[in-house]
Design an enzyme around this catalytic site. Structure first.
Site, PDB file in Angstrom:
ATOM      1  N   TYR A 116     -16.904  64.012  73.494  1.00 53.85           N
ATOM      2  CA  TYR A 116     -17.056  63.134  72.342  1.00 53.85           C
ATOM      3  C   TYR A 116     -16.918  61.665  72.749  1.00 53.85           C
ATOM      4  O   TYR A 116     -15.878  61.247  73.270  1.00 53.85           O
ATOM      5  CB  TYR A 116     -16.032  63.465  71.246  1.00 53.85           C
TER       6      TYR A 116
ATOM      7  N   HIS B 297     -16.099  74.394  76.171  1.00 54.50           N
ATOM      8  CA  HIS B 297     -16.870  73.898  75.010  1.00 54.50           C
ATOM      9  C   HIS B 297     -18.017  74.852  74.626  1.00 54.50           C
ATOM     10  O   HIS B 297     -18.274  75.084  73.456  1.00 54.50           O
ATOM     11  CB  HIS B 297     -17.402  72.498  75.315  1.00 54.50           C
TER      12      HIS B 297
HETATM   13  P1  NAP Z   1     -17.796  68.136  59.255  1.00 55.28           P
HETATM   14  O1  NAP Z   1     -16.340  68.045  59.437  1.00 55.28           O
HETATM   15  O2  NAP Z   1     -18.375  69.329  58.599  1.00 55.28           O
HETATM   16  O3  NAP Z   1     -18.346  66.858  58.484  1.00 55.28           O
HETATM   17  C1  NAP Z   1     -18.015  65.566  58.863  1.00 55.28           C
HETATM   18  C2  NAP Z   1     -18.765  64.606  57.946  1.00 55.28           C
HETATM   19  O4  NAP Z   1     -18.299  64.770  56.607  1.00 55.28           O
HETATM   20  C3  NAP Z   1     -18.539  63.175  58.334  1.00 55.28           C
HETATM   21  O5  NAP Z   1     -19.753  62.495  58.116  1.00 55.28           O
HETATM   22  C4  NAP Z   1     -17.470  62.698  57.351  1.00 55.28           C
HETATM   23  O6  NAP Z   1     -17.669  61.323  57.091  1.00 55.28           O
HETATM   24  C5  NAP Z   1     -17.784  63.523  56.128  1.00 55.28           C
HETATM   25  N1  NAP Z   1     -16.601  63.825  55.299  1.00 55.28           N
HETATM   26  C6  NAP Z   1     -15.418  64.340  55.686  1.00 55.28           C
HETATM   27  N2  NAP Z   1     -14.596  64.516  54.644  1.00 55.28           N
HETATM   28  C7  NAP Z   1     -15.294  64.093  53.552  1.00 55.28           C
HETATM   29  C8  NAP Z   1     -14.999  64.016  52.164  1.00 55.28           C
HETATM   30  N3  NAP Z   1     -13.831  64.409  51.665  1.00 55.28           N
HETATM   31  N4  NAP Z   1     -15.952  63.508  51.348  1.00 55.28           N
HETATM   32  C9  NAP Z   1     -17.151  63.112  51.810  1.00 55.28           C
HETATM   33  N5  NAP Z   1     -17.490  63.162  53.119  1.00 55.28           N
HETATM   34  C10 NAP Z   1     -16.570  63.649  53.975  1.00 55.28           C
HETATM   35  O7  NAP Z   1     -18.564  68.000  60.663  1.00 55.28           O
HETATM   36  P2  NAP Z   1     -18.152  67.849  62.184  1.00 55.28           P
HETATM   37  O8  NAP Z   1     -17.522  66.535  62.439  1.00 55.28           O
HETATM   38  O9  NAP Z   1     -19.367  68.227  62.953  1.00 55.28           O
HETATM   39  O10 NAP Z   1     -17.095  69.029  62.438  1.00 55.28           O
HETATM   40  C11 NAP Z   1     -15.698  68.842  62.400  1.00 55.28           C
HETATM   41  C12 NAP Z   1     -15.103  68.826  63.786  1.00 55.28           C
HETATM   42  O11 NAP Z   1     -15.354  70.043  64.483  1.00 55.28           O
HETATM   43  C13 NAP Z   1     -15.699  67.773  64.725  1.00 55.28           C
HETATM   44  O12 NAP Z   1     -15.271  66.478  64.414  1.00 55.28           O
HETATM   45  C14 NAP Z   1     -15.261  68.294  66.067  1.00 55.28           C
HETATM   46  O13 NAP Z   1     -13.890  67.971  66.288  1.00 55.28           O
HETATM   47  C15 NAP Z   1     -15.456  69.792  65.878  1.00 55.28           C
HETATM   48  N6  NAP Z   1     -16.778  70.280  66.367  1.00 55.28           N
HETATM   49  C16 NAP Z   1     -16.795  71.151  67.408  1.00 55.28           C
HETATM   50  C17 NAP Z   1     -18.014  71.614  67.900  1.00 55.28           C
HETATM   51  C18 NAP Z   1     -18.028  72.561  69.070  1.00 55.28           C
HETATM   52  O14 NAP Z   1     -19.097  72.786  69.652  1.00 55.28           O
HETATM   53  N7  NAP Z   1     -16.914  73.131  69.438  1.00 55.28           N
HETATM   54  C19 NAP Z   1     -19.228  71.210  67.316  1.00 55.28           C
HETATM   55  C20 NAP Z   1     -19.162  70.350  66.219  1.00 55.28           C
HETATM   56  C21 NAP Z   1     -17.946  69.906  65.740  1.00 55.28           C
HETATM   57  P3  NAP Z   1     -16.456  60.239  57.148  1.00 55.28           P
HETATM   58  O15 NAP Z   1     -15.880  60.300  58.543  1.00 55.28           O
HETATM   59  O16 NAP Z   1     -17.166  58.961  56.842  1.00 55.28           O
HETATM   60  O17 NAP Z   1     -15.488  60.651  56.084  1.00 55.28           O
END
Ligand code: NAP
Length: 280
Positions: free
Chosen positions: A57, A115
């Protein structure tokens, strides 16, 4: 507002709250840096102790932000980080972990994950993980983006050692409920659900908007409540906005009704047969 957060327990006996904090896409804009650190710290204050990050990241930048957030309070946090498949050979894994430790400003990572699966034999990465664990650099290890066949392979290599599998899981990505969720449940391996809001895409869904209105909740809370209603699943939504931390935390207090579930099943059908694991 919930005060004691519900927990799940990894096979090594360590318990963590079922709601954590993601960090992907943090540090991509200088303007948001202060809010990102603040969000992580507010989360820690409120008990969202599990913070998920990865060497990938922002090319290590997300680990640095986490390091900044936990600098004066390492013991409040349960840090999850990940090694890239291109670094998964034995010596490279040891080296990658050292680099992550430096960026995080700590002497140990609580949970270290592969990962996703690449070309390096799993046995080599597992040996490196075991060595890191013996040396106290990591407390536990696991995998990410592993389907059931990969899980069977790694479980055969190191029975009972794997702590978790971090995979894509949300209302519009329910495939793992067919086979991976029961496979892990049988072995008491908690699943970590990434992108629980489908990277924000679920927020525009009309069905979710209707259910949210009926609960006096937000769409994000309903989407999170769905993921959190699966036993032993840890949701790790990412937000860099301090005001959204409390909002996401309050999802733990929402109970979906049978009617809500039927409506959600109609809009986002559960899997009736094996679906290949989806990844983002
Ligand atoms: P997510 O958590 O499903 O969505 C994040 C998005 O939602 C961001 O744009 C955030 O914007 C917004 N958001 C969060 N809370 C909100 C709320 N209450 N109201 C409105 N919008 C909201 O997606 P993700 O970041 O892909 O997944 C979460 C975590 O999982 C990642 O950060 C990472 O640590 C991990 N991940 C792991 C893998 C893997 O391959 N292992 C892949 C993807 C993700 P704001 O920041 O502007 O609030």
């Amino acid at each position: 507002m919930t005060t004691t957060l519900p927990e799940t327990t990894f096979p090594n006996g360590i318990s963590v709250p079922v709601l954590g904090q993601g960090t992907w896409h943090m540090v991509e804009s200088a303007a948001s840096h202060a809010d990102e650190v603040k969000s992580l710290r507010i989360g820690l204050d409120l008990g969202l102790t599990l913070i998920d990050t990865a060497e990938m990241y922002a090319d290590g930048g997300a680990e640095r932000v986490v390091g900044e957030a936990i600098a004066t309070r390492r013991d409040d946090a349960f840090i999850v980080s990940k090694v890239l498949p291109s670094n998964a050979a034995h010596a490279k894994t040891l080296h990658a972990c050292e680099n992550s430790l430096k960026r995080l400003g700590t002497d140990h990572i609580d949970l270290y994950l592969l990962h996703w699966r690449g070309g390096v034999p799993l046995s080599e990465t597992v040996e490196a993980f075991e060595r890191l664990q013996q040396d106290g650099k990591i407390r536990a290890w696991g995998v990410s983006n592993f389907d059931v066949d990969d899980m069977e392979e790694i479980e055969a290599l190191a029975p009972g050692k794997m702590a978790t599998n971090q995979v894509l899981y949300n209302l519009s990505r329910r495939g793992i409920a067919f086979d991976l969720v029961p496979w892990c449940a049988e072995r008491r391996i908690p699943i970590m659900a990434y992108s629980p809001l489908d990277e924000g895409r679920l927020l525009r869904d009309a069905t979710l908007q209707r259910i949210a209105a009926a609960h006096g909740a937000t769409v994000a809370q309903i989407a999170l409540a769905f993921v959190l209603s699966t036993p032993d699943v840890i949701a790790i939504p990412k937000t860099g906005r301090p005001d959204r931390i409390r909002e996401n935390l309050a999802a733990l207090d929402i109970r979906l009704t049978d009617d809500d579930r039927a409506t959600l099943d109609a809009a986002f059908p559960p899997p009736s047969r094996k679906r290949p694991l989806e990844m983002i």
